[in-house]
Design an enzyme around this catalytic site. Structure first.
Site, PDB file in Angstrom:
ATOM      1  N   GLY A 175      10.123  43.157  11.529  1.00  0.00           N
ATOM      2  CA  GLY A 175      11.279  43.163  10.637  1.00  0.00           C
ATOM      3  C   GLY A 175      11.152  42.178   9.490  1.00  0.00           C
ATOM      4  O   GLY A 175      10.115  41.549   9.290  1.00  0.00           O
ATOM      5  N   ASP A 197       7.156  44.588  18.983  1.00  0.00           N
ATOM      6  CA  ASP A 197       8.210  45.367  18.303  1.00  0.00           C
ATOM      7  C   ASP A 197       8.172  46.770  18.896  1.00  0.00           C
ATOM      8  O   ASP A 197       7.242  47.096  19.637  1.00  0.00           O
ATOM      9  CB  ASP A 197       7.953  45.399  16.783  1.00  0.00           C
ATOM     10  CG  ASP A 197       9.231  45.655  15.986  1.00  0.00           C
ATOM     11  OD1 ASP A 197       9.785  46.759  16.104  1.00  0.00           O
ATOM     12  OD2 ASP A 197       9.697  44.763  15.251  1.00  0.00           O
ATOM     13  N   ARG A 228       7.795  49.203  16.935  1.00  0.00           N
ATOM     14  CA  ARG A 228       6.923  49.914  15.990  1.00  0.00           C
ATOM     15  C   ARG A 228       5.814  48.950  15.574  1.00  0.00           C
ATOM     16  O   ARG A 228       5.929  47.733  15.786  1.00  0.00           O
ATOM     17  CB  ARG A 228       7.713  50.356  14.753  1.00  0.00           C
ATOM     18  CG  ARG A 228       8.390  49.184  14.057  1.00  0.00           C
ATOM     19  CD  ARG A 228       9.313  49.631  12.943  1.00  0.00           C
ATOM     20  NE  ARG A 228      10.142  48.527  12.472  1.00  0.00           N
ATOM     21  CZ  ARG A 228      10.141  48.063  11.227  1.00  0.00           C
ATOM     22  NH1 ARG A 228       9.366  48.577  10.314  1.00  0.00           N
ATOM     23  NH2 ARG A 228      10.932  47.065  10.881  1.00  0.00           N
ATOM     24  N   ASN A 233       9.988  47.521  23.860  1.00  0.00           N
ATOM     25  CA  ASN A 233      11.396  47.804  23.587  1.00  0.00           C
ATOM     26  C   ASN A 233      12.197  46.743  24.335  1.00  0.00           C
ATOM     27  O   ASN A 233      12.044  46.591  25.551  1.00  0.00           O
ATOM     28  CB  ASN A 233      11.740  49.203  24.120  1.00  0.00           C
ATOM     29  CG  ASN A 233      13.168  49.585  23.831  1.00  0.00           C
ATOM     30  OD1 ASN A 233      14.009  48.722  23.532  1.00  0.00           O
ATOM     31  ND2 ASN A 233      13.464  50.865  23.925  1.00  0.00           N
ATOM     32  N   TYR A 293      28.566  44.544  14.349  1.00  0.00           N
ATOM     33  CA  TYR A 293      27.488  43.544  14.267  1.00  0.00           C
ATOM     34  C   TYR A 293      28.057  42.131  14.464  1.00  0.00           C
ATOM     35  O   TYR A 293      27.552  41.344  15.266  1.00  0.00           O
ATOM     36  CB  TYR A 293      26.823  43.690  12.896  1.00  0.00           C
ATOM     37  CG  TYR A 293      25.733  42.696  12.577  1.00  0.00           C
ATOM     38  CD1 TYR A 293      24.509  42.743  13.222  1.00  0.00           C
ATOM     39  CD2 TYR A 293      25.917  41.728  11.582  1.00  0.00           C
ATOM     40  CE1 TYR A 293      23.487  41.852  12.896  1.00  0.00           C
ATOM     41  CE2 TYR A 293      24.908  40.847  11.244  1.00  0.00           C
ATOM     42  CZ  TYR A 293      23.699  40.910  11.905  1.00  0.00           C
ATOM     43  OH  TYR A 293      22.697  40.024  11.569  1.00  0.00           O
ATOM     44  N   LYS A 347      27.442  39.396  17.448  1.00  0.00           N
ATOM     45  CA  LYS A 347      26.889  38.060  17.197  1.00  0.00           C
ATOM     46  C   LYS A 347      27.803  36.978  17.772  1.00  0.00           C
ATOM     47  O   LYS A 347      27.329  35.999  18.358  1.00  0.00           O
ATOM     48  CB  LYS A 347      26.677  37.828  15.692  1.00  0.00           C
ATOM     49  CG  LYS A 347      25.520  38.616  15.098  1.00  0.00           C
ATOM     50  CD  LYS A 347      24.175  38.183  15.651  1.00  0.00           C
ATOM     51  CE  LYS A 347      23.010  38.902  15.003  1.00  0.00           C
ATOM     52  NZ  LYS A 347      21.728  38.685  15.680  1.00  0.00           N
TER      53      LYS A 347
HETATM   54  P1  NAD Z   1      15.143  43.789  10.744  1.00  0.00           P
HETATM   55  O1  NAD Z   1      16.039  44.964  10.969  1.00  0.00           O
HETATM   56  O2  NAD Z   1      14.380  43.709   9.489  1.00  0.00           O
HETATM   57  O3  NAD Z   1      14.124  43.671  11.963  1.00  0.00           O
HETATM   58  C1  NAD Z   1      14.500  43.868  13.296  1.00  0.00           C
HETATM   59  C2  NAD Z   1      13.272  44.317  14.044  1.00  0.00           C
HETATM   60  O4  NAD Z   1      13.680  44.598  15.392  1.00  0.00           O
HETATM   61  C3  NAD Z   1      12.667  45.613  13.487  1.00  0.00           C
HETATM   62  O5  NAD Z   1      11.295  45.437  13.230  1.00  0.00           O
HETATM   63  C4  NAD Z   1      12.905  46.646  14.574  1.00  0.00           C
HETATM   64  O6  NAD Z   1      11.847  47.586  14.690  1.00  0.00           O
HETATM   65  C5  NAD Z   1      12.990  45.763  15.802  1.00  0.00           C
HETATM   66  N1  NAD Z   1      13.770  46.398  16.870  1.00  0.00           N
HETATM   67  C6  NAD Z   1      14.892  47.140  16.755  1.00  0.00           C
HETATM   68  N2  NAD Z   1      15.256  47.587  17.961  1.00  0.00           N
HETATM   69  C7  NAD Z   1      14.360  47.116  18.844  1.00  0.00           C
HETATM   70  C8  NAD Z   1      14.200  47.229  20.249  1.00  0.00           C
HETATM   71  N3  NAD Z   1      15.044  47.968  20.984  1.00  0.00           N
HETATM   72  N4  NAD Z   1      13.174  46.589  20.840  1.00  0.00           N
HETATM   73  C9  NAD Z   1      12.282  45.859  20.094  1.00  0.00           C
HETATM   74  N5  NAD Z   1      12.378  45.720  18.773  1.00  0.00           N
HETATM   75  C10 NAD Z   1      13.410  46.350  18.161  1.00  0.00           C
HETATM   76  O7  NAD Z   1      16.036  42.485  10.970  1.00  0.00           O
HETATM   77  P2  NAD Z   1      15.754  41.008  10.435  1.00  0.00           P
HETATM   78  O8  NAD Z   1      16.379  40.885   9.114  1.00  0.00           O
HETATM   79  O9  NAD Z   1      14.342  40.653  10.612  1.00  0.00           O
HETATM   80  O10 NAD Z   1      16.688  40.207  11.466  1.00  0.00           O
HETATM   81  C11 NAD Z   1      16.186  39.545  12.609  1.00  0.00           C
HETATM   82  C12 NAD Z   1      17.340  38.823  13.283  1.00  0.00           C
HETATM   83  O11 NAD Z   1      17.979  37.943  12.341  1.00  0.00           O
HETATM   84  C13 NAD Z   1      18.440  39.746  13.793  1.00  0.00           C
HETATM   85  O12 NAD Z   1      18.987  39.221  14.975  1.00  0.00           O
HETATM   86  C14 NAD Z   1      19.476  39.697  12.693  1.00  0.00           C
HETATM   87  O13 NAD Z   1      20.751  39.982  13.193  1.00  0.00           O
HETATM   88  C15 NAD Z   1      19.364  38.258  12.255  1.00  0.00           C
HETATM   89  N6  NAD Z   1      19.858  38.054  10.879  1.00  0.00           N
HETATM   90  C16 NAD Z   1      19.210  38.579   9.799  1.00  0.00           C
HETATM   91  C17 NAD Z   1      19.727  38.386   8.517  1.00  0.00           C
HETATM   92  C18 NAD Z   1      19.038  38.922   7.279  1.00  0.00           C
HETATM   93  O14 NAD Z   1      19.578  38.797   6.177  1.00  0.00           O
HETATM   94  N7  NAD Z   1      17.870  39.508   7.387  1.00  0.00           N
HETATM   95  C19 NAD Z   1      20.908  37.653   8.343  1.00  0.00           C
HETATM   96  C20 NAD Z   1      21.565  37.170   9.472  1.00  0.00           C
HETATM   97  C21 NAD Z   1      21.013  37.348  10.739  1.00  0.00           C
END
Ligand code: NAD
Length: 370
Positions: free
Chosen positions: A64, A87, A89, A105, A195, A199
């Site tokens: 991600g 991940d 993927r 997963n 969401y 959290k």
């Molecule tokens: P993202 O959506 O870019 O990445 C999440 C990753 O989790 C993806 O690669 C996806 O394939 C993987 N994923 C989804 N379901 C899955 C499963 N069942 N098993 C294994 N992997 C799985 O999200 P991100 O931006 O990298 O966020 C990471 C964390 O940070 C999350 O908890 C998100 O809530 C938190 N967060 C992100 C932001 C932001 O702006 N990016 C802000 C606040 C909090």
């Protein structure tokens, strides 16, 4: 008191950031006093390796927006083979090729446990989640991934007695009754998105596992994160990534938030630095057992537009707010992070102008390569 050793590329480094090899070479060239210090460090380093085990880290959700940069930085610090990426993927080539990767997963916790045993994992960074915009499209399945995923990993951390865990929260824990400016660590929180609810509930579970079972989970409430490396993952703050890409590709952007929608935001290098800094802090310094406020900057789409125009004078913007406007309006505009600054020395390098320069130049490089 626990003194975590520091590493670079998997090698122990000393007070001045030198590895044993570098210190050896240096000590041969320099004065007698430096030589004595260097010799002591080399002997210490040789022995410390035998009795302080190197952390073995599992990153869940490495492909991600955050994982793709955090995983590489962790490999840089702890050594590539000590950081297992996972991940549902495949991740970018640089992650797939620089160290171990497992297809996992988070909802299949037995498989996660097998991977933990296989690599003797001591720390988990649990990043797998469905973000705010996407979660609103599928509330119940998103709740499962965000909540069940966390509870399973907390339980696994308890059973396997993991040393430490990282689980990020978000500014989405705040809601319409929260003070919008300079939002404090503790205040009214009434999130109204699936969401945000997941959290806030997650934060309480993390604090519960810490108090009841001593599971050391650390977290930050990330604001909107901006990076050039990976596309944003379906969040409400994604406009602040898309706008840079569109400015370079098309010279124009249609924004899904209104022009004066202020939100807290942070550039990815500052977010990665903060995350690792929090994880490396002694547990007895951390007063906040759920998740720390981190603020970064506060700006609106119009501010980004003006910052980009300094580099691309013909850039134009239009506004077509969608369902994410209501989500953004339920969140704070700026965050008070004094407690993080006090407990673990949170600091930032980037403001909007500095970040804009880097974003534009890195995205241009990306397009030139493609
Ligand atoms: P993202 O959506 O870019 O990445 C999440 C990753 O989790 C993806 O690669 C996806 O394939 C993987 N994923 C989804 N379901 C899955 C499963 N069942 N098993 C294994 N992997 C799985 O999200 P991100 O931006 O990298 O966020 C990471 C964390 O940070 C999350 O908890 C998100 O809530 C938190 N967060 C992100 C932001 C932001 O702006 N990016 C802000 C606040 C909090």
């Amino acid at each position: 008191m626990e003194i975590p050793p520091s590493y670079r590329n998997g090698c122990l480094i000393d007070l001045y950031g030198s590895t044993v090899d570098e210190r050896m070479k240096y000590s041969l060239k320099k004065s007698r006093l430096t030589g004595v210090y260097s010799l002591f460090f080399c002997i210490f380093a040789k022995h410390i390796k035998n009795w302080i085990p190197m952390d073995k880290i599992l990153v869940i959700g490495c492909a991600g927006q955050i994982g793709s940069e955090l995983t590489l930085e962790l490999r840089n610090i702890y050594g590539a083979n000590n950081v297992v990426a996972s991940d549902i993927r495949e991740a970018d080539k640089d992650i797939m090729e620089s160290g171990p990767f497992e297809m996992l997963n988070v909802l299949e916790v037995q498989k996660v446990a097998e991977v933990c045993r296989k690599y003797n994992i001591s720390q988990i960074y649990h990043l797998a989640a469905v973000l705010s915009g996407n979660a609103e499209k599928q509330p119940l399945p998103s709740w499962d991934i965000n909540m069940k995923g966390l509870l399973d990993i907390l339980e696994l951390a308890r059973e396997m007695k993991l040393a430490r865990m990282f689980w990020p929260s978000s500014i989405a824990v705040f809601g319409p009754s929260t003070p919008v400016k300079d939002t404090p660590q503790q205040c009214v929180m009434d999130p109204n998105t699936v969401y945000g609810i997941s959290k806030l509930a997650g934060e309480r579970w993390v604090a519960y596992y810490n108090k009841r079972y001593g599971v050391d989970t650390r977290g930050v409430r990330y604001p909107g994160l901006i990076s050039y490396k990976t596309e944003a993952g379906g969040g409400t703050t994604d406009y602040a990534v898309e706008i840079y890409y569109e400015a370079i590709k098309k010279g124009s952007y249609t924004c899904f938030l209104k022009e004066k929608t202020y939100l807290p935001m942070m550039f990815m290098p500052d977010a990665i630095k903060a995350t690792i800094q929090l994880m490396q802090t002694d547990a007895d310094k951390l007063t906040c057992k759920d998740s720390y406020n981190i603020g970064g900057m506060s700006f609106c789409p119009d501010d980004v537009y003006k910052a980009i125009k300094k580099h691309i004078p013909d850039f134009t913007i239009e506004y077509e707010p969608d369902f994410r406007q209501a989500i953004a309006e339920s969140w704070p505009q700026s965050i008070n992070d004094d407690i993080s600054k006090r407990d673990w020395n949170l600091s930032y390098v980037y403001d909007l102008d500095k970040m804009t320069e880097v974003m534009l130049s890195e995205i241009r490089k990306k397009f030139q390569k493609a």
